[in-house]
Motif scaffolding. Structure first.
Motif, PDB file in Angstrom:
ATOM      1  N   PHE A  38     -90.154  83.588  25.832  1.00  0.00           N
ATOM      2  CA  PHE A  38     -90.896  84.407  26.877  1.00  0.00           C
ATOM      3  C   PHE A  38     -91.781  85.288  26.176  1.00  0.00           C
ATOM      4  O   PHE A  38     -91.663  85.595  25.018  1.00  0.00           O
ATOM      5  CB  PHE A  38     -89.895  85.246  27.868  1.00  0.00           C
ATOM      6  CG  PHE A  38     -89.112  84.028  28.777  1.00  0.00           C
ATOM      7  CD1 PHE A  38     -89.890  83.853  29.970  1.00  0.00           C
ATOM      8  CD2 PHE A  38     -87.831  83.797  28.448  1.00  0.00           C
ATOM      9  CE1 PHE A  38     -88.881  82.911  31.024  1.00  0.00           C
ATOM     10  CE2 PHE A  38     -87.055  83.060  29.566  1.00  0.00           C
ATOM     11  CZ  PHE A  38     -87.534  82.464  30.621  1.00  0.00           C
ATOM     12  N   VAL A  39     -92.907  85.647  26.834  1.00  0.00           N
ATOM     13  CA  VAL A  39     -93.652  86.823  26.519  1.00  0.00           C
ATOM     14  C   VAL A  39     -92.922  88.037  27.068  1.00  0.00           C
ATOM     15  O   VAL A  39     -93.177  88.121  28.173  1.00  0.00           O
ATOM     16  CB  VAL A  39     -95.138  86.487  26.934  1.00  0.00           C
ATOM     17  CG1 VAL A  39     -95.741  87.770  26.419  1.00  0.00           C
ATOM     18  CG2 VAL A  39     -95.661  85.451  26.170  1.00  0.00           C
ATOM     19  N   SER A  40     -92.419  88.761  26.289  1.00  0.00           N
ATOM     20  CA  SER A  40     -91.214  89.588  26.959  1.00  0.00           C
ATOM     21  C   SER A  40     -92.000  90.825  27.674  1.00  0.00           C
ATOM     22  O   SER A  40     -93.243  91.430  26.976  1.00  0.00           O
ATOM     23  CB  SER A  40     -90.503  90.395  25.904  1.00  0.00           C
ATOM     24  OG  SER A  40     -89.659  89.376  25.180  1.00  0.00           O
ATOM     25  N   GLN A  41     -91.724  91.230  28.525  1.00  0.00           N
ATOM     26  CA  GLN A  41     -92.270  92.379  29.239  1.00  0.00           C
ATOM     27  C   GLN A  41     -91.518  93.479  28.949  1.00  0.00           C
ATOM     28  O   GLN A  41     -90.119  93.560  29.316  1.00  0.00           O
ATOM     29  CB  GLN A  41     -92.088  92.154  31.040  1.00  0.00           C
ATOM     30  CG  GLN A  41     -92.774  93.346  31.826  1.00  0.00           C
ATOM     31  CD  GLN A  41     -92.843  92.805  33.272  1.00  0.00           C
ATOM     32  OE1 GLN A  41     -92.334  91.934  33.834  1.00  0.00           O
ATOM     33  NE2 GLN A  41     -93.602  93.796  34.061  1.00  0.00           N
ATOM     34  N   VAL A  42     -92.058  94.556  28.542  1.00  0.00           N
ATOM     35  CA  VAL A  42     -91.402  95.851  28.412  1.00  0.00           C
ATOM     36  C   VAL A  42     -91.411  96.615  29.815  1.00  0.00           C
ATOM     37  O   VAL A  42     -92.481  96.990  30.319  1.00  0.00           O
ATOM     38  CB  VAL A  42     -92.301  96.496  27.255  1.00  0.00           C
ATOM     39  CG1 VAL A  42     -91.742  97.817  26.818  1.00  0.00           C
ATOM     40  CG2 VAL A  42     -92.173  95.672  25.866  1.00  0.00           C
ATOM     41  N   ILE A  43     -90.149  97.121  29.939  1.00  0.00           N
ATOM     42  CA  ILE A  43     -89.972  97.869  31.101  1.00  0.00           C
ATOM     43  C   ILE A  43     -89.227  99.256  30.738  1.00  0.00           C
ATOM     44  O   ILE A  43     -88.423  99.173  29.943  1.00  0.00           O
ATOM     45  CB  ILE A  43     -89.341  96.966  32.300  1.00  0.00           C
ATOM     46  CG1 ILE A  43     -87.919  96.862  31.954  1.00  0.00           C
ATOM     47  CG2 ILE A  43     -90.028  95.874  32.808  1.00  0.00           C
ATOM     48  CD1 ILE A  43     -86.807  96.234  32.899  1.00  0.00           C
ATOM     49  N   ARG A  44     -89.333 100.199  31.385  1.00  0.00           N
ATOM     50  CA  ARG A  44     -88.697 101.405  31.199  1.00  0.00           C
ATOM     51  C   ARG A  44     -87.650 101.745  32.554  1.00  0.00           C
ATOM     52  O   ARG A  44     -87.765 101.120  33.691  1.00  0.00           O
ATOM     53  CB  ARG A  44     -89.827 102.777  31.277  1.00  0.00           C
ATOM     54  CG  ARG A  44     -90.457 102.506  29.834  1.00  0.00           C
ATOM     55  CD  ARG A  44     -91.304 103.597  29.480  1.00  0.00           C
ATOM     56  NE  ARG A  44     -92.105 103.632  28.229  1.00  0.00           N
ATOM     57  CZ  ARG A  44     -91.560 103.783  27.018  1.00  0.00           C
ATOM     58  NH1 ARG A  44     -90.371 104.396  27.084  1.00  0.00           N
ATOM     59  NH2 ARG A  44     -92.303 103.645  25.906  1.00  0.00           N
ATOM     60  N   ALA A  45     -86.606 102.521  32.145  1.00  0.00           N
ATOM     61  CA  ALA A  45     -85.897 102.835  33.236  1.00  0.00           C
ATOM     62  C   ALA A  45     -86.287 103.399  34.440  1.00  0.00           C
ATOM     63  O   ALA A  45     -85.662 102.910  35.700  1.00  0.00           O
ATOM     64  CB  ALA A  45     -84.683 103.739  32.631  1.00  0.00           C
ATOM     65  N   SER A  46     -87.149 104.144  34.208  1.00  0.00           N
ATOM     66  CA  SER A  46     -88.011 104.713  35.483  1.00  0.00           C
ATOM     67  C   SER A  46     -88.850 103.840  36.343  1.00  0.00           C
ATOM     68  O   SER A  46     -89.189 104.043  37.433  1.00  0.00           O
ATOM     69  CB  SER A  46     -89.080 105.637  35.000  1.00  0.00           C
ATOM     70  OG  SER A  46     -89.948 105.150  34.188  1.00  0.00           O
ATOM     71  N   ASN A  47     -89.157 102.594  35.846  1.00  0.00           N
ATOM     72  CA  ASN A  47     -89.596 101.552  36.639  1.00  0.00           C
ATOM     73  C   ASN A  47     -88.721 100.758  37.492  1.00  0.00           C
ATOM     74  O   ASN A  47     -89.068 100.054  38.500  1.00  0.00           O
ATOM     75  CB  ASN A  47     -90.384 100.315  35.754  1.00  0.00           C
ATOM     76  CG  ASN A  47     -91.283 100.734  34.899  1.00  0.00           C
ATOM     77  OD1 ASN A  47     -91.364 100.503  33.762  1.00  0.00           O
ATOM     78  ND2 ASN A  47     -92.320 101.751  35.257  1.00  0.00           N
ATOM     79  N   VAL A  48     -87.345 100.798  37.498  1.00  0.00           N
ATOM     80  CA  VAL A  48     -86.540  99.952  37.785  1.00  0.00           C
ATOM     81  C   VAL A  48     -85.769 100.549  39.489  1.00  0.00           C
ATOM     82  O   VAL A  48     -85.431 101.907  39.053  1.00  0.00           O
ATOM     83  CB  VAL A  48     -85.182  99.679  36.993  1.00  0.00           C
ATOM     84  CG1 VAL A  48     -84.147  98.860  37.732  1.00  0.00           C
ATOM     85  CG2 VAL A  48     -85.433  98.755  35.791  1.00  0.00           C
ATOM     86  N   SER A  49     -85.783  99.873  40.203  1.00  0.00           N
ATOM     87  CA  SER A  49     -85.590 100.518  41.408  1.00  0.00           C
ATOM     88  C   SER A  49     -83.926 100.104  41.681  1.00  0.00           C
ATOM     89  O   SER A  49     -83.297  99.222  41.389  1.00  0.00           O
ATOM     90  CB  SER A  49     -86.129  99.956  42.673  1.00  0.00           C
ATOM     91  OG  SER A  49     -85.733 100.405  43.854  1.00  0.00           O
ATOM     92  N   SER A  50     -83.019 101.383  41.927  1.00  0.00           N
ATOM     93  CA  SER A  50     -81.501 101.211  42.174  1.00  0.00           C
ATOM     94  C   SER A  50     -81.466 101.210  43.688  1.00  0.00           C
ATOM     95  O   SER A  50     -81.901 102.153  44.427  1.00  0.00           O
ATOM     96  CB  SER A  50     -80.877 102.431  41.319  1.00  0.00           C
ATOM     97  OG  SER A  50     -81.178 102.340  40.018  1.00  0.00           O
TER      98      SER A  50
END
Length: 315
Positions: free
Chosen positions: A232-244
């Motif tokens: 894959f073309v990796s997507q860089v995500i940050r913890a702040s982007n993730v919904s809990s």
């Protein structure tokens, strides 16, 4: 392949604890590059982690026989550093319940877990790349991904060469300073935490993804010479982007959506059931459109527990 015991711990009541390492490539040449160290289970319940490493040992043995590890390169694999806890089904060190992955870089004259960490780190600290298979502090299932701490030394562009869908970056916390990943970075190693699906049970599809991903990475880094499909073309995500999604009630968790499922806003992810009369205490709803990144997989869930994590469709 060279197999050796890198640390022994005598016991008056049990067999001697032995930490075993496997070295592949040009290990007889002192001038060869220590290219990559791979460390598996540091905790006693990390079944998937030791399984993936055992598979990697078999794979690299074949690659070495076929001449597909480049000259002047060394690869080291340590499948587990805590078999004492593994064979009695305890997560942490069996005698005092301490976490070996909170003891790095270790101390050769310290407590038992400090001495274990010291001897492991002495073996792995001078490698160019370091890959660890850790586990999450809560029971659950992840979409396979590379996780990195924001230390100022992290290299997400290199992490994308694994070809996984996501590279996840989170802020480091004070207790992270005693982990293997953090200390690898301080000593100049490009370190990556590889979350390979589950923890306490074997996840074959995720294990296969992990093995092919590591071979792909080492080929792109010039350590191996293998032909693999592009990832894959990796997507860089940050913890702040993730919904809990956090539970408001406790009870039996009925999972409807699993890791890797795509969901839409308002869709039911799971239910929390009363363990006595079967009534639904709570419906867990998707707050956004996205992909289920993590799901709690214990049959029971407490109040205020992270049950789902979702990566939004648009970041």
């Amino acid at each position: 392949m060279k197999r050796e015991t890198i640390f022994k711990l005598e016991s008056p009541y049990r067999d001697t604890m032995r930490i075993t390492a496997f070295t592949f490539g040009d290990y007889d040449n002192k001038e060869s590059e220590k290219a990559c160290a791979i460390v598996g289970a540091t905790r006693g319940n990390e079944a998937q982690q030791i399984y993936v490493c055992s598979r990697l040992v078999a794979v690299f043995k074949k690659l070495e026989e076929q001449g597909k590890i480049r000259s002047n390169k060394q690869i080291l694999i340590i499948p587990t550093v805590n078999n004492y806890s593994m064979n009695i089904k305890k997560r942490f060190w069996s005698l005092d319940n301490t976490d070996i992955n909170r003891m790095f870089p270790g101390y050769d004259l310290g407590e038992t877990t400090q001495r274990i960490a010291y001897n492991v780190f002495e073996q792995v600290k001078n490698y160019t790349y370091g890959i660890q298979f850790p586990s999450y502090y809560m029971p659950g299932e992840f979409v396979p991904h590379i996780r990195m701490m924001h230390t100022g030394y992290e290299k997400p562009d290199i992490a994308r060469e694994f070809g996984l869908p996501y590279v996840y970056i989170r802020e480091s916390r004070p207790y992270d300073t005693t982990t293997l990943n953090y200390n690898w970075q301080l000593w100049g190693t490009s370190a990556f935490s590889f979350y390979a699906g589950k923890t306490t049970e074997i996840d074959e599809p995720a294990a296969e993804i992990a093995i092919r991903s590591i071979i792909r990475f080492l080929t792109k880094m010039g350590v191996c010479n293998c032909s693999l499909e592009e990832g894959f073309v990796s997507q860089v995500i940050r913890a702040s982007n993730v919904s809990s999604i956090i539970s408001a009630k406790s009870g039996i968790l009925q999972r409807i959506k699993r890791a890797g499922n795509h969901v839409i806003h308002g869709e039911v992810l799971g239910k929390i059931i009363d363990p006595y009369d079967g009534t639904v205490h709570e419906k867990l709803l998707a707050p956004i459109d996205g992909l289920v990144f993590f799901v709690h997989d214990s049959p029971f869930v407490n109040e205020s527990t992270y049950v789902y994590k979702i990566i939004p469709s648009e970041i």
